[in-house]
Design an enzyme around this catalytic site. Structure first.
Site, short mmCIF file in Angstrom:
data_model
loop_
_atom_site.label_atom_id
_atom_site.label_comp_id
_atom_site.label_asym_id
_atom_site.label_seq_id
_atom_site.Cartn_x
_atom_site.Cartn_y
_atom_site.Cartn_z
N ARG A 69 6.61 23.12 17.21
CA ARG A 69 5.82 22.01 18.28
C ARG A 69 5.28 20.76 17.55
O ARG A 69 5.38 19.82 18.19
CB ARG A 69 4.56 22.70 19.06
CG ARG A 69 3.80 22.27 19.84
CD ARG A 69 3.02 22.97 20.72
NE ARG A 69 1.86 23.45 19.87
CZ ARG A 69 0.81 24.24 20.14
NH1 ARG A 69 0.73 24.72 21.50
NH2 ARG A 69 -0.30 24.54 19.55
N LYS A 168 0.94 17.30 21.30
CA LYS A 168 -0.46 17.49 20.65
C LYS A 168 -0.68 16.45 19.66
O LYS A 168 -0.67 16.48 18.64
CB LYS A 168 -0.34 18.96 19.84
CG LYS A 168 -1.48 19.40 19.69
CD LYS A 168 -1.57 21.27 19.59
CE LYS A 168 -2.77 21.95 19.11
NZ LYS A 168 -3.79 21.61 19.92
N GLU A 201 -5.04 23.16 32.91
CA GLU A 201 -5.52 23.86 31.95
C GLU A 201 -6.88 23.49 31.87
O GLU A 201 -7.67 22.79 32.23
CB GLU A 201 -4.46 23.64 30.47
CG GLU A 201 -4.55 22.10 30.09
CD GLU A 201 -3.78 21.95 28.89
OE1 GLU A 201 -3.67 22.85 28.01
OE2 GLU A 201 -3.61 20.60 28.65
N1 PMP Z 1 -4.32 23.26 25.53
C1 PMP Z 1 -4.88 22.68 24.93
C2 PMP Z 1 -5.23 21.16 25.58
C3 PMP Z 1 -5.12 22.90 23.65
O1 PMP Z 1 -5.67 22.10 22.88
C4 PMP Z 1 -4.87 24.16 23.01
C5 PMP Z 1 -4.86 24.32 21.64
N2 PMP Z 1 -6.12 24.39 21.23
C6 PMP Z 1 -4.36 24.99 23.96
C7 PMP Z 1 -3.96 24.75 25.47
C8 PMP Z 1 -3.65 26.46 23.60
O2 PMP Z 1 -2.61 26.24 22.88
P1 PMP Z 1 -2.42 27.31 21.70
O3 PMP Z 1 -2.32 28.82 22.31
O4 PMP Z 1 -0.93 26.97 21.11
O5 PMP Z 1 -3.28 27.04 20.63
#
Ligand code: PMP
Length: 309
Positions: A69, A168, A201
């Site tokens: 990622r 990200k 989200e």
């Molecule tokens: N959404 C956002 C905006 C995030 O920054 C994150 C990570 N903190 C997540 C979802 C969760 O992703 P992950 O399971 O890869 O940590």
């Protein structure tokens, strides 16, 4: 040398703790000296990418997924990672070792690097990379036992066509604005909708719901990061014959869900029992959420890259 002295001091006195070491562009520097230039475009323009990763008892959870990622985020920004996956893995493990951490939160940041003022990425000759490994602070225990409350905030999730939430990047202001609004409402996490009003989200977590035994989460194209924990939950659903669908969801769907939970690297799997004042289900973490919380815990014990300190 300095570190040896610190360790000796630590052995001699339980009062003295070793200062955290940060990997910065190939060297290890104490936290208080880990600094980057004010001309770094990561700071000036948010031009950079990052990952948040966890290690559990000497196992780095789904490291390759996180590195992929990171690589994909960097590729979209046309930013070349300064280390390949092998070297990145070695740098992460060395940082964990130097800090004697078997359980850790790992933050990798790659910025465009130092350059003159101006948006042009070509002004920066070399990316900056740093890795912070530290102890993790989770939500309070009570959230995992009794569930947490969230609210919908007015700040709309970034447009996929603008700063894609799948990326990200160091541009987290969209999330920070939402977080401020959550804090103003006295809750720890915010539900973010996309510009069409569909569930996207949370500020740092993905969202799932359960209705009539079916596990549902919004498709990422509606404005969500493709969370590594989200994928782990999807994998667990498949393995445990739990019916699962990616589905377009509204707040109404969430209000009337049997169960809701959030997923994220830092949060893991956390039940939600109230959204915008509406009680979810019977107001307590329910069966499927509990099952997935425990299955996820088990997964963190076996799915990853092992290291010793
Ligand atoms: N959404 C956002 C905006 C995030 O920054 C994150 C990570 N903190 C997540 C979802 C969760 O992703 P992950 O399971 O890869 O940590």
């Amino acid at each position: 040398m300095k570190q040896d002295k610190r360790l000796k001091a630590q052995k001699n006195s339980s009062q003295v703790t070793q200062e955290l070491l940060v990997y910065l562009d190939g060297t290890f520097v104490p936290k208080s000296e880990a600094k980057i230039s004010v001309f770094d475009h990561g700071l000036l323009y948010g031009d950079g990418v990052f990952e948040g990763i966890r290690s559990y008892d000497g196992l780095i959870f789904r490291l390759s997924e996180h590195l992929i990622r990171l690589q994909e985020s960097a590729h979209t920004l046309m930013l070349k990672l300064p280390l390949d996956f092998k070297a990145l893995t070695a740098a992460i493990i060395e940082t964990l070792k130097r800090n004697h951490l078997r359980d850790s939160y790992i933050r990798i940041v790659v910025t465009r690097g130092v350059g003159d003022l101006g948006l042009d990425p070509g002004l920066c000759k070399k990316p900056t990379i740093f890795i912070i490994t530290d102890e993790i602070v989770l939500y309070p225990d009570s959230f995992y036992q009794s569930g947490m409350e969230i609210v919908t905030v007015p700040t709309v999730r970034n447009l996929t066509e603008a700063v894609n939430p799948a990326l990200k990047s160091l541009n987290y202001l969209n999330n920070i604005l939402a977080k401020i609004e959550a804090k103003n409402a006295n809750v720890k996490e915010a539900l973010m909708l996309n510009h069409q009003g569909y569930v996207a989200e949370c500020t740092g977590d993905n969202i799932f719901m359960v209705k009539s035994g079916i596990l549902l989460t919004p498709p990422a194209y509606l404005g969500a990061l493709r969370g590594i924990t989200r994928q782990a939950i999807m994998d667990l659903a498949l393995k445990n014959d739990i019916p699962f669908q990616e589905r377009v969801l509204t707040r109404h769907d969430l209000f009337n869900a049997d169960e809701v939970f959030l997923t994220g690297t830092a949060a893991e799997v956390v039940p939600v029992v109230k959204i915008d004042g509406r009680v979810i289900g019977d107001g307590m973490p329910a069966k499927l959420t509990r099952k997935l919380m425990s299955a996820f815990k088990d997964l963190t014990k076996r799915d990853g890259v092992r290291y010793s300190i």
